[in-house]
Scaffold this motif. Structure first.
Motif, PDB file in Angstrom:
ATOM      1  N   GLU A  24       0.815  -1.224   0.000  1.00 45.57           N
ATOM      2  CA  GLU A  24       0.000   0.000   0.000  1.00 45.57           C
ATOM      3  C   GLU A  24       0.846   1.269   0.000  1.00 45.57           C
ATOM      4  N   VAL A  25       2.089   1.170   0.497  1.00 47.21           N
ATOM      5  CA  VAL A  25       2.985   2.328   0.427  1.00 47.21           C
ATOM      6  C   VAL A  25       3.313   2.647  -1.036  1.00 47.21           C
ATOM      7  N   VAL A  26       3.712   1.620  -1.803  1.00 45.58           N
ATOM      8  CA  VAL A  26       4.040   1.833  -3.207  1.00 45.58           C
ATOM      9  C   VAL A  26       2.784   2.207  -4.000  1.00 45.58           C
ATOM     10  N   ALA A  27       1.640   1.609  -3.654  1.00 42.58           N
ATOM     11  CA  ALA A  27       0.383   1.978  -4.319  1.00 42.58           C
ATOM     12  C   ALA A  27       0.088   3.460  -4.112  1.00 42.58           C
ATOM     13  N   ILE A  79     -10.398   6.657  -3.843  1.00 42.81           N
ATOM     14  CA  ILE A  79      -9.885   5.354  -4.235  1.00 42.81           C
ATOM     15  C   ILE A  79      -9.554   4.574  -2.968  1.00 42.81           C
ATOM     16  N   VAL A  80     -10.160   3.413  -2.816  1.00 49.02           N
ATOM     17  CA  VAL A  80      -9.965   2.569  -1.634  1.00 49.02           C
ATOM     18  C   VAL A  80      -9.087   1.385  -2.028  1.00 49.02           C
ATOM     19  N   TYR A  81      -8.009   1.159  -1.294  1.00 48.60           N
ATOM     20  CA  TYR A  81      -7.096   0.074  -1.656  1.00 48.60           C
ATOM     21  C   TYR A  81      -6.511  -0.595  -0.416  1.00 48.60           C
ATOM     22  N   ASP A  82      -6.301  -1.900  -0.539  1.00 46.78           N
ATOM     23  CA  ASP A  82      -5.749  -2.752   0.528  1.00 46.78           C
ATOM     24  C   ASP A  82      -6.650  -2.842   1.751  1.00 46.78           C
ATOM     25  N   ILE A  83      -7.915  -2.524   1.564  1.00 43.12           N
ATOM     26  CA  ILE A  83      -8.903  -2.638   2.624  1.00 43.12           C
ATOM     27  C   ILE A  83     -10.279  -2.675   1.953  1.00 43.12           C
ATOM     28  N   GLY A  84     -11.229  -3.337   2.587  1.00 45.56           N
ATOM     29  CA  GLY A  84     -12.605  -3.282   2.118  1.00 45.56           C
ATOM     30  C   GLY A  84     -13.033  -4.347   1.137  1.00 45.56           C
ATOM     31  N   PHE A  85     -12.117  -5.240   0.719  1.00 46.27           N
ATOM     32  CA  PHE A  85     -12.458  -6.344  -0.187  1.00 46.27           C
ATOM     33  C   PHE A  85     -12.988  -5.870  -1.536  1.00 46.27           C
ATOM     34  N   GLY A  86     -12.580  -4.687  -1.964  1.00 43.46           N
ATOM     35  CA  GLY A  86     -13.071  -4.141  -3.222  1.00 43.46           C
ATOM     36  C   GLY A  86     -12.124  -4.365  -4.380  1.00 43.46           C
ATOM     37  N   LYS A  87     -12.209  -3.487  -5.366  1.00 45.19           N
ATOM     38  CA  LYS A  87     -11.462  -3.619  -6.620  1.00 45.19           C
ATOM     39  C   LYS A  87      -9.956  -3.618  -6.403  1.00 45.19           C
ATOM     40  N   TYR A 134      -2.013 -10.801  -7.245  1.00 43.89           N
ATOM     41  CA  TYR A 134      -2.008  -9.364  -7.059  1.00 43.89           C
ATOM     42  C   TYR A 134      -2.185  -8.983  -5.591  1.00 43.89           C
ATOM     43  N   ALA A 135      -1.420  -7.982  -5.165  1.00 45.93           N
ATOM     44  CA  ALA A 135      -1.678  -7.249  -3.928  1.00 45.93           C
ATOM     45  C   ALA A 135      -2.040  -5.829  -4.366  1.00 45.93           C
ATOM     46  N   SER A 136      -2.209  -4.919  -3.421  1.00 46.73           N
ATOM     47  CA  SER A 136      -2.688  -3.587  -3.804  1.00 46.73           C
ATOM     48  C   SER A 136      -1.714  -2.858  -4.729  1.00 46.73           C
ATOM     49  N   ALA A 137      -0.408  -3.058  -4.547  1.00 46.53           N
ATOM     50  CA  ALA A 137       0.559  -2.391  -5.425  1.00 46.53           C
ATOM     51  C   ALA A 137       0.349  -2.815  -6.871  1.00 46.53           C
ATOM     52  N   GLY A 138       0.199  -4.122  -7.086  1.00 46.35           N
ATOM     53  CA  GLY A 138       0.006  -4.628  -8.433  1.00 46.35           C
ATOM     54  C   GLY A 138      -1.325  -4.225  -9.035  1.00 46.35           C
ATOM     55  N   LEU A 139      -2.364  -4.199  -8.212  1.00 47.43           N
ATOM     56  CA  LEU A 139      -3.683  -3.815  -8.706  1.00 47.43           C
ATOM     57  C   LEU A 139      -3.698  -2.347  -9.134  1.00 47.43           C
ATOM     58  N   ILE A 140      -3.064  -1.502  -8.334  1.00 47.55           N
ATOM     59  CA  ILE A 140      -2.983  -0.079  -8.674  1.00 47.55           C
ATOM     60  C   ILE A 140      -2.081   0.119  -9.894  1.00 47.55           C
ATOM     61  N   TRP A 141      -0.948  -0.586  -9.939  1.00 46.69           N
ATOM     62  CA  TRP A 141      -0.042  -0.463 -11.083  1.00 46.69           C
ATOM     63  C   TRP A 141      -0.722  -0.952 -12.358  1.00 46.69           C
ATOM     64  N   ARG A 142      -1.502  -2.020 -12.241  1.00 48.24           N
ATOM     65  CA  ARG A 142      -2.219  -2.561 -13.401  1.00 48.24           C
ATOM     66  C   ARG A 142      -3.143  -1.514 -14.031  1.00 48.24           C
ATOM     67  N   ASP A 143      -3.855  -0.755 -13.187  1.00 47.60           N
ATOM     68  CA  ASP A 143      -4.865   0.176 -13.694  1.00 47.60           C
ATOM     69  C   ASP A 143      -4.367   1.606 -13.880  1.00 47.60           C
ATOM     70  N   PHE A 144      -3.309   1.985 -13.164  1.00 48.66           N
ATOM     71  CA  PHE A 144      -2.854   3.377 -13.231  1.00 48.66           C
ATOM     72  C   PHE A 144      -1.443   3.530 -13.808  1.00 48.66           C
ATOM     73  N   GLY A 145      -0.680   2.428 -13.827  1.00 46.35           N
ATOM     74  CA  GLY A 145       0.712   2.524 -14.267  1.00 46.35           C
ATOM     75  C   GLY A 145       0.883   3.024 -15.681  1.00 46.35           C
ATOM     76  N   SER A 146      -0.055   2.669 -16.549  1.00 41.78           N
ATOM     77  CA  SER A 146       0.071   3.083 -17.951  1.00 41.78           C
ATOM     78  C   SER A 146       0.079   4.604 -18.099  1.00 41.78           C
ATOM     79  N   LYS A 147      -0.568   5.302 -17.176  1.00 44.35           N
ATOM     80  CA  LYS A 147      -0.595   6.762 -17.236  1.00 44.35           C
ATOM     81  C   LYS A 147       0.780   7.354 -16.935  1.00 44.35           C
ATOM     82  N   LEU A 148       1.534   6.656 -16.093  1.00 46.18           N
ATOM     83  CA  LEU A 148       2.864   7.159 -15.735  1.00 46.18           C
ATOM     84  C   LEU A 148       3.889   6.915 -16.837  1.00 46.18           C
ATOM     85  N   VAL A 149       3.670   5.883 -17.622  1.00 41.84           N
ATOM     86  CA  VAL A 149       4.668   5.530 -18.641  1.00 41.84           C
ATOM     87  C   VAL A 149       4.218   5.912 -20.049  1.00 41.84           C
TER      88      VAL A 149
END
Length: 298
Positions: A24-27, A55-63, A81-96
């Motif tokens: 969740e720190v990296v997310a 955006i809710v991550y690493d808690i709540g059993f959500g997306k 996947y953990a929260s870092a991977g889930l966030i990177w999967r959906d948001f990483g493309s914007k950074l690169v």
């Protein structure tokens, strides 16, 4: 910029409170880079109503959580996947997006950093071909790239600043761990039937494996107060640094929480069991001990 808040109404990022982990720190870092300025609320429990744009991550059993039964998906190579991977999967493309080869850059970051974080947080043994970002690699990455105009001496100073933070934290943790030895030894001596109880949390794993007390070899679970409230039951690894356990928690409990877990486990105040089957929790010490005993009996 990352700001912290205790108010749900004033936040756009929500993650869990208590002990924080790399995922969740990296997310959070990724989201801060994508969104620009973020306000983070760390909490033990989600309210019924929250800001819809948060955006809710690493808690709540959500997306963007992975603690639900069955987890939240895996990569093609099997790394969950953990929260870092889930966030990177959906948001990483914007950074690169503006890099020379967005797909390749995204994949390199996932392979060299994110996958290792996800594997560790899910309590799985990393695959042989799974890269882990070591401290040495982190420091080496401060060296200017072949296409960089940064002076090597400037990069060296930044690397030293980073290394100083890591070193200071390692030193402080080493001192804290050493202070815990006598308390853990006392708990080992009082352990019974494979269960060790700590009156307060303290780092215990290294001391169990280095103890000369023969009782340490038979400890399967450690029970201690959780900083989120209630008590945790944690499985003892089968070796120092191992992801395997001397005895994992029951498979039927994995990924469950609340009333469902209470019914399945037969423990009234059971609250949570990690999908990796290495930690679970209950509201009372009595029920935490019941969970440990039931896990041993299975």
């Amino acid at each position: 910029m990352i700001k912290m808040t205790k108010e749900f109404a004033n936040t756009n990022l929500i993650t869990h409170g208590g002990v924080f982990h790399a995922d969740e720190v990296v997310a959070t870092v990724i989201l801060a880079k994508v969104l620009g300025s973020v306000t983070v609320c760390r909490t033990f429990k989600l309210p019924e109503e929250i800001n819809k744009s948060a955006i809710v991550y690493d808690i709540g059993f959500g997306k963007y959580d992975h603690h639900q039964k069955g987890g939240n998906g895996s990569r093609e190579n099997g790394v969950p996947y953990a929260s870092a991977g889930l966030i990177w999967r959906d948001f990483g493309s914007k950074l690169v997006a503006n890099t020379c080869n967005p797909e390749e850059v995204w994949r390199f970051v996932d392979e060299e950093l994110i996958q290792g974080i996800d594997a560790v947080d899910n309590g799985v043994v990393p695959k042989q071909d799974l890269k882990g970002m070591s401290f040495s690699k982190c420091v080496s990455n401060f060296n200017p790239g072949w296409d960089s105009q940064e002076a090597a001496d400037d990069a060296f100073v930044k690397a030293c600043s980073f290394a100083e933070i890591v070193f200071d934290n390692v030193l402080a943790n080493a001192i804290s761990k050493a202070k815990a030895k006598s308390g853990v030894e006392e708990a080992i001596n009082h352990s019974e039937n494979g269960i060790m109880i700590l009156k307060e949390f303290m780092p215990w794993q290294d001391h169990i494996f280095s103890s000369s007390n023969l009782k340490a070899e038979s400890i399967l679970f450690v029970v201690f107060p959780s900083n989120r409230g209630g008590y945790n039951v944690q499985a003892v690894p089968d070796a120092p640094g191992s992801m395997e356990k001397r005895k994992p928690l029951p498979e039927a409990w994995a990924g469950l929480n609340g009333q469902v877990l209470a019914e399945i486990s037969g423990v009234k105040t059971a609250t949570f069991c990690h999908t990796g089957r290495f930690i679970c929790s209950a509201e009372t010490l009595e029920d935490a001990l019941k969970m440990a005993r039931k896990a041993i009996e299975e």
